[in-house]
Design a protein around this motif. Structure first.
Motif, PDB file in Angstrom:
ATOM      1  N   THR A 131       4.601 -32.276  31.064  1.00 20.06           N
ATOM      2  CA  THR A 131       3.281 -31.660  30.960  1.00 20.06           C
ATOM      3  C   THR A 131       2.438 -32.206  29.804  1.00 20.06           C
ATOM      4  OG1 THR A 131       4.136 -29.845  29.609  1.00 20.06           O
ATOM      5  CG2 THR A 131       4.114 -29.524  32.012  1.00 20.06           C
ATOM      6  N   LEU A 132       2.977 -33.137  29.025  1.00 17.00           N
ATOM      7  CA  LEU A 132       2.214 -33.733  27.930  1.00 17.00           C
ATOM      8  C   LEU A 132       1.579 -35.037  28.390  1.00 17.00           C
ATOM      9  CD1 LEU A 132       4.637 -33.225  24.910  1.00 17.00           C
ATOM     10  CD2 LEU A 132       2.666 -31.825  25.545  1.00 17.00           C
ATOM     11  N   GLU A 133       0.392 -35.303  27.876  1.00 16.64           N
ATOM     12  CA  GLU A 133      -0.304 -36.530  28.253  1.00 16.64           C
ATOM     13  C   GLU A 133       0.313 -37.776  27.641  1.00 16.64           C
ATOM     14  OE1 GLU A 133      -4.497 -36.316  27.631  1.00 16.64           O
ATOM     15  OE2 GLU A 133      -4.670 -34.410  28.689  1.00 16.64           O
ATOM     16  N   LYS A 134       0.947 -37.621  26.486  1.00 16.79           N
ATOM     17  CA  LYS A 134       1.540 -38.800  25.851  1.00 16.79           C
ATOM     18  C   LYS A 134       2.880 -38.431  25.214  1.00 16.79           C
ATOM     19  CE  LYS A 134      -0.600 -38.342  21.325  1.00 16.79           C
ATOM     20  NZ  LYS A 134      -1.134 -39.093  20.214  1.00 16.79           N
ATOM     21  N   ASP A 135       3.686 -39.464  24.978  1.00 18.41           N
ATOM     22  CA  ASP A 135       4.964 -39.279  24.302  1.00 18.41           C
ATOM     23  C   ASP A 135       4.708 -38.838  22.866  1.00 18.41           C
ATOM     24  OD1 ASP A 135       5.944 -40.260  26.659  1.00 18.41           O
ATOM     25  OD2 ASP A 135       6.646 -42.160  25.825  1.00 18.41           O
ATOM     26  N   PHE A 136       5.744 -38.339  22.208  1.00 17.34           N
ATOM     27  CA  PHE A 136       5.595 -37.923  20.819  1.00 17.34           C
ATOM     28  C   PHE A 136       6.709 -38.549  19.991  1.00 17.34           C
ATOM     29  CE2 PHE A 136       7.934 -34.746  23.185  1.00 17.34           C
ATOM     30  CZ  PHE A 136       9.051 -34.494  22.397  1.00 17.34           C
ATOM     31  N   ALA A 137       6.428 -38.719  18.712  1.00 26.20           N
ATOM     32  CA  ALA A 137       7.397 -39.300  17.785  1.00 26.20           C
ATOM     33  C   ALA A 137       7.716 -38.280  16.703  1.00 26.20           C
ATOM     34  CB  ALA A 137       6.827 -40.565  17.163  1.00 26.20           C
ATOM     35  N   TYR A 138       8.920 -38.363  16.168  1.00 27.90           N
ATOM     36  CA  TYR A 138       9.337 -37.447  15.125  1.00 27.90           C
ATOM     37  C   TYR A 138      10.334 -38.132  14.195  1.00 27.90           C
ATOM     38  CZ  TYR A 138      13.190 -36.871  18.451  1.00 27.90           C
ATOM     39  OH  TYR A 138      14.217 -37.102  19.331  1.00 27.90           O
ATOM     40  N   SER A 177       9.007 -22.526  27.027  1.00 26.11           N
ATOM     41  CA  SER A 177       9.623 -23.708  27.587  1.00 26.11           C
ATOM     42  C   SER A 177       9.690 -23.669  29.100  1.00 26.11           C
ATOM     43  CB  SER A 177      11.032 -23.860  27.028  1.00 26.11           C
ATOM     44  OG  SER A 177      11.639 -24.987  27.561  1.00 26.11           O
ATOM     45  N   ALA A 178       9.222 -24.747  29.699  1.00 28.05           N
ATOM     46  CA  ALA A 178       9.359 -24.920  31.139  1.00 28.05           C
ATOM     47  C   ALA A 178      10.419 -25.980  31.421  1.00 28.05           C
ATOM     48  CB  ALA A 178       8.029 -25.347  31.736  1.00 28.05           C
ATOM     49  N   VAL A 179      11.216 -26.302  30.399  1.00 29.34           N
ATOM     50  CA  VAL A 179      12.229 -27.352  30.527  1.00 29.34           C
ATOM     51  C   VAL A 179      13.323 -26.897  31.473  1.00 29.34           C
ATOM     52  CG1 VAL A 179      13.964 -28.701  29.282  1.00 29.34           C
ATOM     53  CG2 VAL A 179      11.746 -28.252  28.238  1.00 29.34           C
ATOM     54  N   ARG A 180      13.646 -27.767  32.418  1.00 31.37           N
ATOM     55  CA  ARG A 180      14.715 -27.494  33.376  1.00 31.37           C
ATOM     56  C   ARG A 180      15.931 -28.381  33.154  1.00 31.37           C
ATOM     57  NH1 ARG A 180      13.007 -23.090  33.713  1.00 31.37           N
ATOM     58  NH2 ARG A 180      11.257 -22.551  35.022  1.00 31.37           N
ATOM     59  N   SER A 181      15.699 -29.583  32.615  1.00 35.58           N
ATOM     60  CA  SER A 181      16.811 -30.484  32.320  1.00 35.58           C
ATOM     61  C   SER A 181      16.426 -31.398  31.166  1.00 35.58           C
ATOM     62  CB  SER A 181      17.206 -31.306  33.550  1.00 35.58           C
ATOM     63  OG  SER A 181      16.176 -32.187  33.904  1.00 35.58           O
ATOM     64  N   THR A 182      17.436 -31.921  30.500  1.00 37.44           N
ATOM     65  CA  THR A 182      17.203 -32.817  29.378  1.00 37.44           C
ATOM     66  C   THR A 182      18.155 -34.013  29.455  1.00 37.44           C
ATOM     67  OG1 THR A 182      18.791 -31.711  27.934  1.00 37.44           O
ATOM     68  CG2 THR A 182      16.510 -30.938  27.848  1.00 37.44           C
ATOM     69  N   ARG A 183      17.775 -35.063  28.766  1.00 40.60           N
ATOM     70  CA  ARG A 183      18.650 -36.216  28.568  1.00 40.60           C
ATOM     71  C   ARG A 183      18.494 -36.627  27.116  1.00 40.60           C
ATOM     72  NH1 ARG A 183      17.761 -42.355  30.224  1.00 40.60           N
ATOM     73  NH2 ARG A 183      19.796 -43.172  29.604  1.00 40.60           N
ATOM     74  N   ARG A 184      19.605 -36.839  26.455  1.00 45.33           N
ATOM     75  CA  ARG A 184      19.603 -37.257  25.062  1.00 45.33           C
ATOM     76  C   ARG A 184      20.332 -38.579  24.946  1.00 45.33           C
ATOM     77  NH1 ARG A 184      19.078 -32.446  21.554  1.00 45.33           N
ATOM     78  NH2 ARG A 184      18.504 -30.746  22.930  1.00 45.33           N
ATOM     79  N   VAL A 185      19.683 -39.535  24.314  1.00 42.03           N
ATOM     80  CA  VAL A 185      20.302 -40.828  24.043  1.00 42.03           C
ATOM     81  C   VAL A 185      20.302 -40.984  22.528  1.00 42.03           C
ATOM     82  CG1 VAL A 185      20.234 -43.317  24.403  1.00 42.03           C
ATOM     83  CG2 VAL A 185      19.489 -41.759  26.233  1.00 42.03           C
ATOM     84  N   ILE A 186      21.484 -40.983  21.952  1.00 43.73           N
ATOM     85  CA  ILE A 186      21.649 -41.018  20.508  1.00 43.73           C
ATOM     86  C   ILE A 186      22.363 -42.311  20.147  1.00 43.73           C
ATOM     87  CG2 ILE A 186      22.663 -39.848  18.517  1.00 43.73           C
ATOM     88  CD1 ILE A 186      22.754 -37.458  20.955  1.00 43.73           C
ATOM     89  N   GLN A 187      21.739 -43.104  19.290  1.00 39.62           N
ATOM     90  CA  GLN A 187      22.360 -44.353  18.855  1.00 39.62           C
ATOM     91  C   GLN A 187      22.537 -44.337  17.345  1.00 39.62           C
ATOM     92  OE1 GLN A 187      19.641 -47.306  20.466  1.00 39.62           O
ATOM     93  NE2 GLN A 187      21.163 -47.783  22.040  1.00 39.62           N
ATOM     94  N   VAL A 188      23.737 -44.681  16.919  1.00 42.14           N
ATOM     95  CA  VAL A 188      24.063 -44.783  15.505  1.00 42.14           C
ATOM     96  C   VAL A 188      24.529 -46.208  15.262  1.00 42.14           C
ATOM     97  CG1 VAL A 188      25.550 -43.953  13.665  1.00 42.14           C
ATOM     98  CG2 VAL A 188      24.704 -42.357  15.390  1.00 42.14           C
ATOM     99  N   GLN A 189      23.886 -46.870  14.302  1.00 41.00           N
ATOM    100  CA  GLN A 189      24.203 -48.269  14.051  1.00 41.00           C
ATOM    101  C   GLN A 189      24.468 -48.490  12.573  1.00 41.00           C
ATOM    102  OE1 GLN A 189      21.181 -50.944  15.470  1.00 41.00           O
ATOM    103  NE2 GLN A 189      22.660 -52.589  15.673  1.00 41.00           N
ATOM    104  N   ARG A 190      25.524 -49.263  12.292  1.00 43.90           N
ATOM    105  CA  ARG A 190      25.841 -49.633  10.922  1.00 43.90           C
ATOM    106  C   ARG A 190      25.292 -51.034  10.668  1.00 43.90           C
ATOM    107  NH1 ARG A 190      29.204 -47.474   7.317  1.00 43.90           N
ATOM    108  NH2 ARG A 190      30.261 -46.235   8.894  1.00 43.90           N
ATOM    109  N   GLU A 191      24.358 -51.132   9.719  1.00 45.94           N
ATOM    110  CA  GLU A 191      23.748 -52.409   9.374  1.00 45.94           C
ATOM    111  C   GLU A 191      24.734 -53.248   8.557  1.00 45.94           C
ATOM    112  OE1 GLU A 191      20.697 -53.406  10.424  1.00 45.94           O
ATOM    113  OE2 GLU A 191      20.661 -51.572  11.579  1.00 45.94           O
ATOM    114  N   PRO A 192      24.490 -54.556   8.459  1.00 50.13           N
ATOM    115  CA  PRO A 192      25.381 -55.411   7.658  1.00 50.13           C
ATOM    116  C   PRO A 192      25.550 -54.924   6.217  1.00 50.13           C
ATOM    117  CG  PRO A 192      23.917 -56.756   8.974  1.00 50.13           C
ATOM    118  CD  PRO A 192      23.464 -55.324   9.148  1.00 50.13           C
TER     119      PRO A 192
END
Length: 155
Positions: A23-30, A126-141
């Motif tokens: 229902t949002l016109e654009k993505d959001f960042a946080y 909330s009108a949320v019916r389902s979610t998907r979460r993609v979580i990435q953890v990376q160790r830098e050099p």
């Protein structure tokens, strides 16, 4: 999954994320702080997550719960929200080796929640019916840790 993997995830992680909602016109960042604490003797991490608007710095969201790694390598994310909703997400955990990928080691959790549960007192926000979460953890050099957390919601 080994006990060592869970131990490696323990700590406070800070990073940026993005989301989209039907229902949002654009993505959001946080920006986000994700605190993972090991439950002694169990393949479980206690989770506390706080997010702020990447644009204004205003608080956006908070949630708590547990991440459970099963012996077969799948994961469960049990997440509660302060507006009387909870999610039970299931998915996979993958780990890339820097020598195989030519980059830094990276762990990815990709979990989908097919149903969001609400109490009878749950907010009408909330009108949320389902979610998907993609979580990435990376160790830098440099051994610095990076977190990326993408949240997808559908109505």
């Amino acid at each position: 999954m080994s006990s060592q993997l869970l131990d490696d995830l323990v700590g406070e992680w800070c990073g940026r994320g993005s989301g989209d909602f039907a229902t949002l016109e654009k993505d959001f960042a946080y920006t986000e702080t994700l605190t993972l604490t090991r439950i002694p003797g169990k393949p479980v991490l206690a989770v506390s997550q706080k997010t702020w608007s990447a644009d204004s710095g205003e608080p956006m969201h908070v949630e708590t719960g547990y991440w459970k790694v099963k012996p077969n390598g799948t994961v469960e994310l049990m997440i509660t929200h302060p507006f009387s909703e909870c999610e039970l997400c299931e998915g996979s955990l993958s780990i890339s080796d820097a020598t195989e990928e030519g980059g830094s080691p990276c762990s990815t959790i990709d979990a989908t929640c097919a149903q969001v549960l609400r109490s009878s007192e749950g907010s009408g926000l909330s009108a949320v019916r389902s979610t998907r979460r993609v979580i990435q953890v990376q160790r830098e050099p440099s051994s610095r840790l990076q977190l990326r957390y993408d949240m997808y919601m559908s109505t």
